[in-house]
Design an enzyme around this catalytic site. Structure first.
Site, PDB file in Angstrom:
ATOM      1  N   ASP A 138      -5.102   7.898  -9.617  1.00  0.00           N
ATOM      2  CA  ASP A 138      -4.394   8.691  -8.614  1.00  0.00           C
ATOM      3  C   ASP A 138      -3.027   8.098  -8.304  1.00  0.00           C
ATOM      4  OD1 ASP A 138      -5.574   6.464  -7.412  1.00  0.00           O
ATOM      5  OD2 ASP A 138      -6.961   7.633  -6.210  1.00  0.00           O
ATOM      6  N   ASN A 176     -15.616   7.132   3.363  1.00  0.00           N
ATOM      7  CA  ASN A 176     -16.142   8.498   3.474  1.00  0.00           C
ATOM      8  C   ASN A 176     -16.787   8.967   2.160  1.00  0.00           C
ATOM      9  OD1 ASN A 176     -13.938   8.923   1.846  1.00  0.00           O
ATOM     10  ND2 ASN A 176     -12.930  10.426   3.163  1.00  0.00           N
ATOM     11  N   HIS A 204     -15.338   8.920  -0.863  1.00  0.00           N
ATOM     12  CA  HIS A 204     -14.428   9.473  -1.878  1.00  0.00           C
ATOM     13  C   HIS A 204     -14.366   8.581  -3.117  1.00  0.00           C
ATOM     14  CE1 HIS A 204     -10.527   7.464  -0.056  1.00  0.00           C
ATOM     15  NE2 HIS A 204     -11.024   6.694  -0.998  1.00  0.00           N
ATOM     16  N   GLU A 215     -11.784  13.794  -1.775  1.00  0.00           N
ATOM     17  CA  GLU A 215     -12.305  13.666  -0.426  1.00  0.00           C
ATOM     18  C   GLU A 215     -13.539  14.571  -0.269  1.00  0.00           C
ATOM     19  OE1 GLU A 215     -11.074  11.285   1.102  1.00  0.00           O
ATOM     20  OE2 GLU A 215      -8.941  11.438   1.593  1.00  0.00           O
TER      21      GLU A 215
HETATM   22  C1  F6R Z   1      -7.834   4.028  -5.604  1.00  0.00           C
HETATM   23  C2  F6R Z   1      -8.852   5.003  -5.311  1.00  0.00           C
HETATM   24  C3  F6R Z   1      -9.693   4.970  -4.081  1.00  0.00           C
HETATM   25  C4  F6R Z   1     -10.167   3.574  -3.679  1.00  0.00           C
HETATM   26  C5  F6R Z   1     -10.946   3.634  -2.385  1.00  0.00           C
HETATM   27  C6  F6R Z   1     -11.386   2.254  -1.922  1.00  0.00           C
HETATM   28  O1  F6R Z   1      -7.220   4.301  -6.850  1.00  0.00           O
HETATM   29  O2  F6R Z   1      -8.980   5.861  -6.097  1.00  0.00           O
HETATM   30  O3  F6R Z   1     -10.809   5.796  -4.284  1.00  0.00           O
HETATM   31  O4  F6R Z   1     -10.954   3.049  -4.711  1.00  0.00           O
HETATM   32  O5  F6R Z   1     -10.174   4.220  -1.393  1.00  0.00           O
HETATM   33  O6  F6R Z   1     -10.270   1.505  -1.593  1.00  0.00           O
HETATM   34  P1  F6R Z   1     -10.399  -0.033  -1.243  1.00  0.00           P
HETATM   35  O7  F6R Z   1     -10.807  -0.716  -2.486  1.00  0.00           O
HETATM   36  O8  F6R Z   1      -9.024  -0.445  -0.795  1.00  0.00           O
HETATM   37  O9  F6R Z   1     -11.430  -0.156  -0.158  1.00  0.00           O
END
Ligand code: F6R
Length: 241
Positions: free
Chosen positions: A67, A136, A138, A143
């Site tokens: 992303d 959440n 994701h 989301e």
């Molecule tokens: C990042 C991504 C997100 C993160 C998720 C967890 O490329 O796709 O899904 O993996 O938000 O983020 P952290 O590791 O910072 O808790």
């Protein structure tokens, strides 16, 4: 899904990096799907160590990131392009022309989604996709929603995601939109490795493993993947039986 529980984040980083190194050594031009965020940083550190010790080369590896934020210059200090270069790419021998990102500033996100899908297909698809998980549930920036998505798309970030990520932007409001691989793009990876560390992920992990498959908890779709490995530390696994 194969669930593995480790004592701490360091042990996960060692195991996750070993999985990547083994795949790259088996297929020099492996196609890696990569994630940003805090969770994979220790794993990227171990991959850099392995490269420096001569245990692996990224020279022929191709990468696709999950992303990218919209409305942020590519080389902004908070772009995922910058993040990946700082956390991994600049320290290994990956070739810049083999590094792929969604262009969060593309004028036509549908055309950009098509370009990314074609680029992934043209190299035979992703061999291993690394994922973190949001509090959440994701994955990528998929989301909670009423239906699973397929190819990459433009997403409006939820307040939960903004609450988790605003800290990186300090006083500047963080982007409200991102381009993300869709659930279909993620599920087409031949192998998936999701890693989660810390108590803040325990509820999403318990829901993913015990709550049935639902787009309201996007990571739950991994129950339907034929080769998904989930690596958890004890805190992230604390709500499992
Ligand atoms: C990042 C991504 C997100 C993160 C998720 C967890 O490329 O796709 O899904 O993996 O938000 O983020 P952290 O590791 O910072 O808790």
């Amino acid at each position: 899904m194969e669930v593995k529980i480790y004592d701490n984040a360091e042990e996960i980083a060692v195991a996750a990096a070993k999985l990547f190194v083994d795949i790259i050594n088996e297929k020099n031009d492996a196609v890696l799907g990569l994630a940003t965020g805090a969770t994979p940083v220790p794993t990227y550190g171990k991959l850099i160590e392995a490269y420096k010790n001569g245990e692996v080369s990224f020279e022929k590896v191709r990468t696709f990131n999950l992303d990218e934020y919209c409305d942020l210059p590519k080389d902004d200090k908070n772009s995922y392009y910058t993040f990946m270069h700082e956390q991994l790419f600049n320290a290994v021998d990956v070739k810049e022309e083999n590094v792929n990102f969604l262009d969060g500033n593309a004028e036509d996100w549908e055309a950009e989604s098509k370009r990314y899908a074609e680029a992934m297909a043209s190299v035979g698809g992703i061999d291993i996709q690394l994922l973190g998980i949001g509090t959440n549930g994701h994955i990528g920036f998929n989301e909670p929603a009423d239906a699973f998505t397929d190819e990459s798309f433009k997403v409006t970030l939820t307040q939960s995601t903004i609450n988790s990520n605003q800290k990186y932007f300090g006083d500047v409001p963080m982007p409200r939109y991102a381009l993300t691989m869709g659930i279909g793009s993620i599920m087409r990876a031949k192998k998936i490795l999701l890693i989660a560390t810390g108590e803040s992920k325990a509820k999403a992990i318990a829901g993913m493993i015990k709550g049935g498959v639902t787009p309201q908890l996007p990571a739950s779709v991994l129950n339907e993947h034929q080769d998904a490995i989930i690596m958890l530390d004890k805190a992230a696994a604390s709500l499992l039986d």
